[in-house]
Design an enzyme around this catalytic site. Sequence first.
Site, PDB file in Angstrom:
ATOM      1  N   CYS A   1     -47.031  39.473  -2.120  1.00 34.65           N
ATOM      2  CA  CYS A   1     -45.935  39.677  -1.490  1.00 34.65           C
ATOM      3  C   CYS A   1     -45.771  39.457   0.124  1.00 34.65           C
ATOM      4  O   CYS A   1     -46.439  39.752   0.278  1.00 34.65           O
ATOM      5  CB  CYS A   1     -45.473  41.631  -1.725  1.00 34.65           C
ATOM      6  SG  CYS A   1     -44.211  42.211   0.208  1.00 34.65           S
TER       7      CYS A   1
ATOM      8  N   ARG B   1     -44.515  41.214   4.009  1.00 40.42           N
ATOM      9  CA  ARG B   1     -46.071  42.828   4.151  1.00 40.42           C
ATOM     10  C   ARG B   1     -45.697  43.474   5.714  1.00 40.42           C
ATOM     11  O   ARG B   1     -46.463  44.185   6.138  1.00 40.42           O
ATOM     12  CB  ARG B   1     -46.559  42.834   3.586  1.00 40.42           C
ATOM     13  CG  ARG B   1     -47.545  43.245   2.470  1.00 40.42           C
ATOM     14  CD  ARG B   1     -48.850  42.585   1.684  1.00 40.42           C
ATOM     15  NE  ARG B   1     -49.118  40.783   1.289  1.00 40.42           N
ATOM     16  CZ  ARG B   1     -50.268  40.518   1.067  1.00 40.42           C
ATOM     17  NH1 ARG B   1     -51.308  41.229   1.455  1.00 40.42           N
ATOM     18  NH2 ARG B   1     -50.163  38.719   0.600  1.00 40.42           N
TER      19      ARG B   1
ATOM     20  N   TRP C   1     -36.242  45.255   0.650  1.00 40.94           N
ATOM     21  CA  TRP C   1     -34.846  44.209   0.401  1.00 40.94           C
ATOM     22  C   TRP C   1     -34.872  42.617  -0.333  1.00 40.94           C
ATOM     23  O   TRP C   1     -36.831  42.413  -0.147  1.00 40.94           O
ATOM     24  CB  TRP C   1     -34.172  43.886   2.008  1.00 40.94           C
ATOM     25  CG  TRP C   1     -35.233  43.343   3.346  1.00 40.94           C
ATOM     26  CD1 TRP C   1     -35.031  42.426   2.580  1.00 40.94           C
ATOM     27  CD2 TRP C   1     -36.053  43.834   3.650  1.00 40.94           C
ATOM     28  NE1 TRP C   1     -36.268  42.443   4.669  1.00 40.94           N
ATOM     29  CE2 TRP C   1     -36.392  42.690   4.602  1.00 40.94           C
ATOM     30  CE3 TRP C   1     -35.685  45.570   3.957  1.00 40.94           C
ATOM     31  CZ2 TRP C   1     -37.211  44.041   5.979  1.00 40.94           C
ATOM     32  CZ3 TRP C   1     -36.490  46.065   5.336  1.00 40.94           C
ATOM     33  CH2 TRP C   1     -37.434  45.499   5.873  1.00 40.94           C
TER      34      TRP C   1
ATOM     35  N   GLU D   1     -35.283  34.971  -4.421  1.00 41.18           N
ATOM     36  CA  GLU D   1     -35.626  36.005  -5.941  1.00 41.18           C
ATOM     37  C   GLU D   1     -34.270  35.342  -7.398  1.00 41.18           C
ATOM     38  O   GLU D   1     -34.713  35.143  -8.181  1.00 41.18           O
ATOM     39  CB  GLU D   1     -35.660  37.178  -5.624  1.00 41.18           C
ATOM     40  CG  GLU D   1     -36.441  37.407  -5.079  1.00 41.18           C
ATOM     41  CD  GLU D   1     -37.253  38.915  -4.303  1.00 41.18           C
ATOM     42  OE1 GLU D   1     -37.141  39.218  -3.453  1.00 41.18           O
ATOM     43  OE2 GLU D   1     -37.872  39.218  -5.541  1.00 41.18           O
TER      44      GLU D   1
END
Length: 353
Positions: free
Chosen positions: A62, A65, A223, A228
Amino acid sequence: MLLTKAKKFIREMHHELGLNSSEMNSRFKQIENEINESGTYTHTAEELTYGAKIAWRNSNRCIGRFFWDKLEVRDLRHINNEDDFITSINNHIEHATNDGKIIPLISIFSNDLKIYNEQLLRYAGYRNAGDPKSVESTSLAASLGWIKEENDFNILPLMYSVNEEEMKYYEYPQSIIKEISITHDQYPDLEKLGLRWYAVPIISNMDLEIGGLFYHTAPFNGWYMETEIGVRNFTDEYRYNKLKDIAEAFHLDTSKTSTYWRDRALVEFNYAVYHSFKNSGVSIVDHITASKQFQQFEKREHKEGREVTGKWSWLAPPLSPSLTHNYHKGFKDTVKSPNLLYRKKESGCPFHN
Ligand code: ARG
């Protein structure tokens, strides 16, 4: 061994939060007794909240973070019936969406409730329409009796079971699902492709592990980062595979590679995804900003004396990676605990990764 893992977690929590050690020792004793009696132990609400946040902080894939301690944690372990379960899932979607100002949220349920979706919201996939990633879950939904005319953007229903009873599906009320049409201010033809995406990615097929205990039903969301959707979901050949159509909407010459139509289309399209979300008032982050935030996260962690682990192939954004610092460094991909883990095969979910 469970007791060892439990103690390690409690010790770290007390250390980080500066709690006193006599309390820690009595908690050790309590947990030990509970494990001796029942083979397992129960987290307090505080332990659960802290554990969930640290699980995010330890998520090597991720890039978001920086915000780990802003995670909202809903302790829903008491929910034990279908109606309350479905209401809470709807509440998760609504509260996380928050009219577009997305709230990072995790809802932690008892393991007697099961979710079979990969994300709470996902588009169905068919041989000639929709998201190819969802073909398997779409046939599962169909086998449960979900019938819908094939379309590129059918939201799959929630697939769930309660207390080992039969698997069922539930269609969300349309009113709680926010979706965004993808448009470009300089290329009106893009809108004609009818591309859209949902506002909130709520992952529902990972296990939350805290102090040796596994929560199998703990949907969570942040979000989106624009790539992506812009680089992967619409562009990958094994997903929506739309790059050619997009390039044509931008009037690029797609007759040969050397016009750079692919790269040009990709950048403009990601700009379109980002601004479509922003214009609809929905939170989204661009990959350059996300990388800078990640750098801030690394600095903060370093100051706290904690090592940041990570998975390079996920932390380097798939658009212009070398423009971000992540690309130029390595990360140790050690899996710390607490964490969010891909589900183990034996949990009975057909969609383990
Ligand atoms: N990549 C996934 C998708 O496109 C979502 C994963 C989680 N992403 C996030 N920004 N929290 O749906």
